[in-house]
Design a protein around this motif. Structure first.
Motif, PDB file in Angstrom:
ATOM      1  N   VAL A  11      81.150 -34.486 112.901  1.00  0.00           N
ATOM      2  CA  VAL A  11      81.960 -32.952 111.947  1.00  0.00           C
ATOM      3  C   VAL A  11      82.048 -33.733 110.310  1.00  0.00           C
ATOM      4  CG1 VAL A  11      83.072 -31.532 110.651  1.00  0.00           C
ATOM      5  CG2 VAL A  11      82.689 -31.583 112.835  1.00  0.00           C
ATOM      6  N   ALA A  12      82.139 -34.910 110.237  1.00  0.00           N
ATOM      7  CA  ALA A  12      82.379 -35.549 108.441  1.00  0.00           C
ATOM      8  C   ALA A  12      80.193 -36.681 108.565  1.00  0.00           C
ATOM      9  CB  ALA A  12      82.806 -37.202 109.464  1.00  0.00           C
ATOM     10  N   ALA A  13      79.497 -37.125 109.359  1.00  0.00           N
ATOM     11  CA  ALA A  13      78.980 -37.466 108.541  1.00  0.00           C
ATOM     12  C   ALA A  13      77.571 -35.860 108.302  1.00  0.00           C
ATOM     13  CB  ALA A  13      77.554 -37.979 110.214  1.00  0.00           C
ATOM     14  N   ALA A  68      83.798 -37.457 118.936  1.00  0.00           N
ATOM     15  CA  ALA A  68      82.539 -37.448 118.603  1.00  0.00           C
ATOM     16  C   ALA A  68      82.324 -35.910 118.037  1.00  0.00           C
ATOM     17  CB  ALA A  68      81.260 -36.551 120.192  1.00  0.00           C
ATOM     18  N   PHE A  69      82.610 -35.201 118.241  1.00  0.00           N
ATOM     19  CA  PHE A  69      83.358 -34.114 117.294  1.00  0.00           C
ATOM     20  C   PHE A  69      83.344 -34.721 116.004  1.00  0.00           C
ATOM     21  CE2 PHE A  69      85.449 -30.434 116.128  1.00  0.00           C
ATOM     22  CZ  PHE A  69      84.532 -29.880 115.840  1.00  0.00           C
ATOM     23  N   ALA A  70      84.105 -35.317 115.593  1.00  0.00           N
ATOM     24  CA  ALA A  70      85.045 -35.986 114.178  1.00  0.00           C
ATOM     25  C   ALA A  70      83.797 -36.626 113.345  1.00  0.00           C
ATOM     26  CB  ALA A  70      86.219 -37.059 114.758  1.00  0.00           C
ATOM     27  N   LEU A  71      83.178 -37.405 114.059  1.00  0.00           N
ATOM     28  CA  LEU A  71      82.097 -38.411 113.689  1.00  0.00           C
ATOM     29  C   LEU A  71      81.232 -37.334 113.626  1.00  0.00           C
ATOM     30  CD1 LEU A  71      81.524 -41.430 115.700  1.00  0.00           C
ATOM     31  CD2 LEU A  71      81.887 -41.499 113.432  1.00  0.00           C
ATOM     32  N   ALA A 119      78.335 -37.326 119.796  1.00  0.00           N
ATOM     33  CA  ALA A 119      78.202 -37.122 117.900  1.00  0.00           C
ATOM     34  C   ALA A 119      76.710 -36.894 117.748  1.00  0.00           C
ATOM     35  CB  ALA A 119      78.338 -38.640 117.730  1.00  0.00           C
ATOM     36  N   LEU A 120      75.570 -37.372 118.249  1.00  0.00           N
ATOM     37  CA  LEU A 120      74.232 -37.079 117.398  1.00  0.00           C
ATOM     38  C   LEU A 120      73.983 -35.536 118.153  1.00  0.00           C
ATOM     39  CD1 LEU A 120      71.609 -38.675 116.465  1.00  0.00           C
ATOM     40  CD2 LEU A 120      70.943 -37.820 118.905  1.00  0.00           C
ATOM     41  N   LEU A 121      74.067 -35.220 118.786  1.00  0.00           N
ATOM     42  CA  LEU A 121      73.552 -34.000 119.236  1.00  0.00           C
ATOM     43  C   LEU A 121      74.760 -32.907 118.397  1.00  0.00           C
ATOM     44  CD1 LEU A 121      73.795 -33.519 123.531  1.00  0.00           C
ATOM     45  CD2 LEU A 121      72.196 -33.785 121.923  1.00  0.00           C
ATOM     46  N   SER A 122      76.121 -33.511 118.325  1.00  0.00           N
ATOM     47  CA  SER A 122      76.845 -32.375 117.542  1.00  0.00           C
ATOM     48  C   SER A 122      76.191 -32.005 116.391  1.00  0.00           C
ATOM     49  CB  SER A 122      78.180 -32.234 118.203  1.00  0.00           C
ATOM     50  OG  SER A 122      78.689 -33.282 118.535  1.00  0.00           O
ATOM     51  N   PHE A 123      75.501 -33.671 116.249  1.00  0.00           N
ATOM     52  CA  PHE A 123      75.605 -33.558 114.639  1.00  0.00           C
ATOM     53  C   PHE A 123      74.542 -32.465 113.908  1.00  0.00           C
ATOM     54  CE2 PHE A 123      72.376 -35.701 111.600  1.00  0.00           C
ATOM     55  CZ  PHE A 123      72.875 -36.227 110.122  1.00  0.00           C
ATOM     56  N   PHE A 124      73.639 -32.112 113.926  1.00  0.00           N
ATOM     57  CA  PHE A 124      72.398 -31.157 113.466  1.00  0.00           C
ATOM     58  C   PHE A 124      72.970 -29.858 113.112  1.00  0.00           C
ATOM     59  CE2 PHE A 124      69.677 -35.094 115.248  1.00  0.00           C
ATOM     60  CZ  PHE A 124      69.375 -35.213 114.261  1.00  0.00           C
ATOM     61  N   PRO A 125      73.946 -29.159 114.200  1.00  0.00           N
ATOM     62  CA  PRO A 125      74.498 -27.920 113.891  1.00  0.00           C
ATOM     63  C   PRO A 125      75.060 -27.923 112.552  1.00  0.00           C
ATOM     64  CG  PRO A 125      74.404 -27.848 116.328  1.00  0.00           C
ATOM     65  CD  PRO A 125      74.066 -29.500 115.653  1.00  0.00           C
ATOM     66  N   VAL A 126      75.359 -29.080 112.247  1.00  0.00           N
ATOM     67  CA  VAL A 126      77.274 -29.049 111.173  1.00  0.00           C
ATOM     68  C   VAL A 126      75.928 -29.237 109.997  1.00  0.00           C
ATOM     69  CG1 VAL A 126      78.377 -30.432 110.328  1.00  0.00           C
ATOM     70  CG2 VAL A 126      78.558 -29.804 112.542  1.00  0.00           C
TER      71      VAL A 126
END
Lengths: 286, 253
Positions: free
Chosen positions: B75-77, B70-73, B130-137
């Motif tokens: 960060v990339a996205a 999830a984290f890798a997805l 991944a959705l939760l961790s996508f926005f901060p990046v």
């Protein structure tokens, strides 16, 4: 003689009426309105595509209800949904309020002693990093499945960002300002109130915003785990019975709660900044 | 004692206070005769952890793999999205308000929907985390890319550097601190997201282990799983912090 002033008056009035109209005309021009119009039309296009897509492929309806269905369900079931909305809002706001008081007091307390700060501040930071959400089932063991259990869990999650941001903000006062206070022989209480706190305001509010977000997350996860009442419970219940219109209706209400409680913190921040009369800049997002 | 330097004090004091808390906890449980179900002593948690280590390690590997994916997805996205947003003014004006609003609403509540859409397997949990961790990046990288030093950009322009070249050699290095502050938040969100998803749908993983132990009132077992989860979270965060140091040193030459 009598007509002239009247004529002059009317031309003045016309000019006065013309100026705001001209100003409004400038405001209505495309570039000025772009930052408002573009996101709104984007949202409208999104909703339109959603509605069209669901109407076109009705077999998706059990997974994804259309916006109009969601609106209809929301209107019909408001008496049913409102107690759950109130429960979620109450637990979030009270959990946050208690966390704000305790967090700011404790954050301020540990910065009173350099040694205490060295001993405890790393723990606050560490607790920020670890997934505290995992403790939710333990709160059920400790406090049951009632409203207090969720409120205390929201308080627990909300406390750490507030305490850490308060302590961090108070500890990072500009050294020059502190030296000036010492040179002016200000008492340590006076220095705290007049210098340290104003300097820490942006950091404290960054913590409060984070804390409000965490309080709402805590309430929702608490509702998932206890499964008694609240919008989180409705969402889980409706999703499990494949009632996607009700799920999205509850989600929409939850978004309103989220934006309202976050907006309240932003308003409080504006008031605090006005009160201290300095153009403070809050760091980062959140 | 007085000879102790400020530096070593700031290392010793946190450890000492942690040890003091553990001892106080142990004594409080033993002397206060607090029932095991309410609060197990640190010694019984450790004992439980050691006894069920093989099965817990298996659960941790499930949770860890999901969180990493999830984290890798995310960060990339997040990086690609931020690059896209910062490349076009009109795209930024259209999308940015929506992103900030989405950042404020409680996305945690979407967890049950992911079960409906994607089932109760890995994909649902990975996508949700991944959705939760996508926005901060996304947000912090976009802010970083937008805050490039203007004089550096003018220099690039007058040197005739291509947009691509300017992006990689100037904008990205300037955005690196912002990018990593987003990535650090995102690493904690990835673990949190997987755990919430495991509460709702899983049949394995540490979140499931905690929920199952809690439901059977095996509080010591729940604490043991939580301890392992904390180790997992700290390891991911530590890895990101290490990478951040390397990346910044590398870019500074």
């Amino acid at each position: 003689m009598t007509i002239l002033p009247f004529a002059a008056d009317s031309s003045v009035a016309a000019a006065a009426a013309g100026t705001p109209a001209a100003r409004a005309g400038r405001w209505l021009r495309w570039p000025a309105l772009r930052p408002v119009l573009l996101p709104l039309s984007f949202a409208a296009a999104w909703l339109g595509a959603w509605q069209w897509g669901v109407d076109r492929f009705p077999q998706t309806r059990s997974l994804l209800a259309s916006p109009s269905e969601i609106g209809a369900i929301l209107g019909e079931n408001m008496p049913l949904l409102f107690p759950h909305l109130a429960s979620t809002a109450r637990e979030t706001v009270m959990g946050f309020a208690l966390a704000a008081v305790i967090g700011m007091l404790l954050g301020a307390a540990i910065t009173q002693s350099r040694r205490l700060e060295q001993a405890l501040f790393p723990h606050l930071v560490l607790f920020q990093i670890v997934p505290k959400i995992a403790l939710a089932p333990l709160f059920v063991i400790w406090f049951g499945v009632g409203s207090e259990s969720r409120l205390i869990f929201a308080l627990f999650l909300s406390f750490f960002p507030i305490a850490a941001a308060t302590a961090g903000g108070l500890a990072r006062t500009k050294p020059e300002a502190l030296r000036l206070c010492a040179a002016l022989t200000a008492s340590s209480w006076r220095t705290f109130i007049s210098v340290r706190v104003p300097f820490a305001i942006p950091s404290i509010f960054a913590g409060l915003k984070m804390g409000m977000t965490m309080a709402l997350i805590g309430t929702i996860v608490g509702e998932f785990v206890t499964g008694q009442q609240g919008l989180g419970y409705i969402i889980m219940f409706a999703a499990a019975s494949a009632d996607s219109a009700l799920t999205f209706a509850a989600l929409a209400l939850l978004c309103v709660v989220g934006l309202a409680v976050y907006g309240a913190v932003v308003v409080a921040e504006t008031v605090a900044q006005r009160w201290y009369g300095a153009p403070f800049v809050t760091e980062g997002f959140n | 004692m007085k000879a102790m330097s400020e530096r070593s004090l700031s290392l010793v004091l946190p450890l000492a206070s942690a040890a003091a808390i553990a001892v106080a906890w142990q004594l409080a449980v033993q002397l206060g005769e607090i029932p095991e179900v309410i609060l197990p002593a640190p010694s019984s948690i450790t004992e439980n952890l050691l006894r069920s280590l093989p099965s817990l390690l298996h659960q941790a590997s499930v949770t860890g793999r999901e969180a990493l994916a999830a984290f890798a997805l995310a960060v990339a996205a997040g990086f690609l999205g931020a690059a896209a947003i910062s490349s076009s003014k009109i795209l930024r004006e259209i999308v940015y308000p929506a992103i900030v609003t989405l950042q404020l609403i409680p996305k945690v509540a979407l967890a049950p929907l992911f079960v409906v859409f994607l089932g109760i397997d890995h994909e649902a949990r990975i996508t949700f985390a991944a959705l939760l961790s996508f926005f901060p990046v996304l947000i912090s990288t976009a802010v970083g890319l937008a805050n490039t030093d203007l004089s550096a950009l003018w220099l690039c322009q007058s040197l005739g550097a291509s947009t691509w070249r300017t992006f990689w050699s100037v904008r990205v290095p300037f955005a690196l601190p912002h990018f990593f502050s987003g990535v650090r938040i995102s690493s904690t969100m990835a673990v949190t997201g997987v755990v919430i998803a495991e509460f709702i749908s899983a049949r394995e993983g540490l979140g499931f282990a905690i929920l199952a132990a809690g439901a059977r009132s095996q509080t010591a077992g729940a604490f043991a799983a939580i301890a392992l989860l904390c180790v997992l979270g700290l390891a991911l965060y530590g890895a990101v912090a290490g990478l951040e140091r390397l990346a910044i040193r590398w870019y500074r030459g």
